[in-house]
Design an enzyme around this catalytic site. Structure first.
Site, PDB file in Angstrom:
ATOM      1  N   ASP A 344     -21.187 -31.486  30.218  1.00 37.66           N
ATOM      2  CA  ASP A 344     -22.320 -32.379  30.462  1.00 37.66           C
ATOM      3  C   ASP A 344     -23.095 -32.485  29.149  1.00 37.66           C
ATOM      4  O   ASP A 344     -22.913 -31.664  28.248  1.00 37.66           O
ATOM      5  CB  ASP A 344     -23.177 -31.776  31.577  1.00 37.66           C
ATOM      6  N   ASP A 541     -25.087 -31.081  38.952  1.00 37.09           N
ATOM      7  CA  ASP A 541     -23.643 -31.091  38.736  1.00 37.09           C
ATOM      8  C   ASP A 541     -22.899 -30.191  39.718  1.00 37.09           C
ATOM      9  O   ASP A 541     -21.739 -29.840  39.478  1.00 37.09           O
ATOM     10  CB  ASP A 541     -23.316 -30.656  37.303  1.00 37.09           C
TER      11      ASP A 541
END
Length: 644
Positions: A344, A541
């Site tokens: 990420d 996430d």
């Protein structure tokens, strides 16, 4: 006076704990010491023939007394296993081998086999306890008391009785007992016990503090935000202590192998005793039984059964010392197989803290006045970019926004000091017939445009900073042999591509929702021989962390979602620790397989030598115990290793 008495009582309590621990240790080793002395004296009498009466039943009784302290617990354990339906265990092998030695008159060998087996077990248990203790010590930073403000005074209570929202006081050198937010102006904290980071951390008012951190400077006050059982340190401690329950495939294989291998060895030993009768001219039952007993001693799988879990204990402890928490040995193994890393952007390789990069003012107002219009509008927003703009140093108390409305996906519309103000993106400007300079189209960073009374007044660019070790992270991941590095981000694609280019990442995609990231990771997993690790901030996430082969959460210390979902938690918030996690996993796996190779190699050689009569019971003992000792010492190396 009261304080001195309390300190004296605590000192006595510590002394009694040390004494009781020493007594317990002595009791543990006493049977082996007694048997060793009896064995040595017996062998000396046999060798020098010092006492003529040391024959017959006297000699049998002497060696039986030497045998019982170390042999009885093993025979008892073997019997309990048989009652539970588990016949072929290492306890059964040792019992049969030593009782058989007594049956053919090899009393010293019988005692020696059981003595060295018992000593090996003691050594193994000490090593395992040390490895487990290292894991517990890393995180067992839970304080015994909390000074909580009740009825006008701070009183000492058990941390488990403190409620959310209560105020606690932490003195210099004491541990923060519960998670909370800092009420004092600032604090200097040692978070080494929970993050592995030795450098003191400076916390300011209203920032989060975590249980287990040590206060280094001045008395501080904290408002609790979680109960003790829900604190990060309590949950992480429980997670690490339970990590050893999640076995690696190697451990599970060895355990299954031992259950198959042991009965095969027993039947081979029976065959070695009886079958030569049909093929050897001068068959002597005692000689072939002796060889079979040697065969049993050498074939004991204890070196494999204990040294492999010990290796994984060492790996888990080493990772914890480096601020990396694996939820089980299986993930140590999984990390060694990763060939695709997906990361990420925001909060992982960047700090996740937006700052004003540039202010472009094209209006007739001075920059400060231009910013006051913008800040008055952004005060009505909770967006992270709004917070970054409000950090601009300007006193905007004389500028007040009214009639502010949010235009979905575009920005804000309102009135400031009788002027119509638009704050947002290009789409907002275009929909309100405001001409935007064409040069803004090539700006990569996040941009906030401003229009005052229908005219374009300027813009502010906002950027997120890379973490200090971001470049080092990518370099180390590549050096670890990872073939593919990918970046997936919810931030706009132009920013994602710029960061990816700066970090030399293979492929990147931005503008993704959590479900879009999940779809991308699922596609990667479908590729042949692909093992995917995803590293994210552990908050939005969670689906991707759960779906990837290895989910790695950044900054998991403050995120409940990360602790619950991720397989690996990097407590220091440093992405470069991922590469270290791969190194630790590989070192652990290498040592485990070294032990497997050593055990099979040495045992194979001595099994052949024993079967053809070239090895005695003494050599069998030293081969078995020696392999165990070397395997254990090899596994302990993990607790001393350093990785860079």
């Amino acid at each position: 006076m009261k304080k001195k008495k309390l300190q004296l009582r605590e000192l006595k309590g510590k002394q009694s704990t040390v004494i009781s621990a020493s007594e317990k240790k002595l009791k543990t080793y006493l049977p082996a010491i007694f048997s060793f002395v009896m064995l040595i004296v017996g062998i000396a009498i046999d060798y020098f023939d010092a006492f003529p009466f040391f024959k017959g039943w006297v000699r049998i009784v002497w060696y039986t007394v030497a045998y019982i302290p170390v042999g009885f617990p093993v025979i008892k354990e073997g019997w309990e296993s048989i009652k539970n339906g588990d016949f072929f265990t290492e306890f059964f092998l040792m019992s049969i081998a030593t009782l058989g030695a007594f049956a053919i008159g090899e009393y010293p060998e019988g005692v020696a086999v059981m003595l060295f087996y018992a000593v090996g077990e003691l050594f193994q248990n000490a090593a395992v306890n040390r490895a487990k203790g290292n894991i517990r010590a890393l995180l067992d930073a839970r304080p015994d008391e909390a000074l909580v403000y009740r009825n006008g005074d701070f009183v000492s209570v058990n941390p488990e009785t403190v409620n959310i929202g209560e105020k606690i006081q932490v003195r210099v050198g004491e541990k923060i007992p519960l998670d909370g937010k800092l009420l004092s102006n600032k604090a200097s904290l040692n978070t080494a016990a929970i993050t592995g980071e030795s450098k003191p951390d400076t916390i300011t008012q209203n920032e989060k503090v975590f249980a287990g951190s040590i206060n280094l400077d001045g008395v501080i006050e904290v408002e609790t935000t979680k109960k003790f059982k829900d604190s990060s340190i309590a949950r992480i401690l429980e997670m690490v202590q339970n990590a050893t329950a999640r076995k690696s495939k190697t451990e599970l294989f060895i355990r299954k192998f031992a259950r198959i291998y042991t009965p095969i060895v027993v039947f081979l030993a029976i065959g070695l005793t009886l079958l030569p009768y049909f093929f050897v001219d001068e068959y002597v039952f005692r000689d072939w039984l002796y060889r079979a007993l040697i065969f049993l001693v050498i074939s004991c799988p204890c070196a494999l059964v204990i040294s492999i879990p010990l290796g994984y204990f060492g790996g888990l402890g080493a990772a914890s010392r480096n601020g990396i928490l694996f939820k089980g040995a299986s993930f140590l193994d999984a990390m060694t197989k990763v060939n695709t890393v997906v990361i990420d952007k925001t909060g992982t390789v960047t700090k996740g803290v937006f700052k004003i990069k540039e202010v472009i003012n094209t209006s007739a107002f001075a920059e400060v006045e231009f910013m006051k219009y913008l800040m008055a509008m952004e005060e009505q927003s909770t967006h992270p970019i709004a917070k970054a703009i409000l950090e601009y140093k300007a006193d905007g108390t004389d500028f007040k926004a009214s009639e502010v409305s949010e235009v979905a996906g575009k920005g804000l519309k309102g009135t400031v000091n009788h002027k119509q103000v638009l704050v947002g993106n290009k789409a907002l400007m275009t929909s309100n017939s405001v001409d935007v300079p064409p040069e803004t189209d090539v700006i990569v960073e996040s941009i906030v445009m401003v229009a005052i009374d229908g005219k374009f007044a300027g813009y502010v660019t906002i950027a997120d900073e890379l973490k200090e070790d971001a470049h080092h992270t990518i370099q180390q991941i590549r050096e670890a042999g990872i073939a593919k590095i990918i970046m997936l981000s919810g931030d706009k694609d132009s920013i994602t591509q710029q960061v990816a280019k700066e970090l030399n990442i293979d492929w990147a995609k931005g503008g993704l929702l959590p479900e879009d990231k999940l779809n991308e990771v699922e596609k990667l997993k479908e590729q042949p021989e692909s093992t995917v690790a995803f590293m994210g901030d552990g908050i939005n996430d969670a689906p991707v962390l759960a779906a990837s082969d290895v989910g790695i959460a950044m900054g998991g210390l403050g995120s409940d979602v990360a602790i619950e979902t991720a397989d690996v938690i990097i407590q220091t918030d440093q992405p470069s620790r991922m590469a270290r996690g791969i190194q630790i996993g590989r070192s652990t796996r290498r040592i485990v397989w070294q032990n497997i190779g050593l055990a099979f190699g040495v045992k194979g050689i001595f099994l052949i030598l024993g079967a053809i009569g070239l090895a005695t019971m003494w050599e069998a003992v030293f081969a078995d115990v020696g392999v165990s000792f070397v395997a254990i010492l090899n596994a302990i190396r993990l607790q001393k290793m350093n990785w860079k």
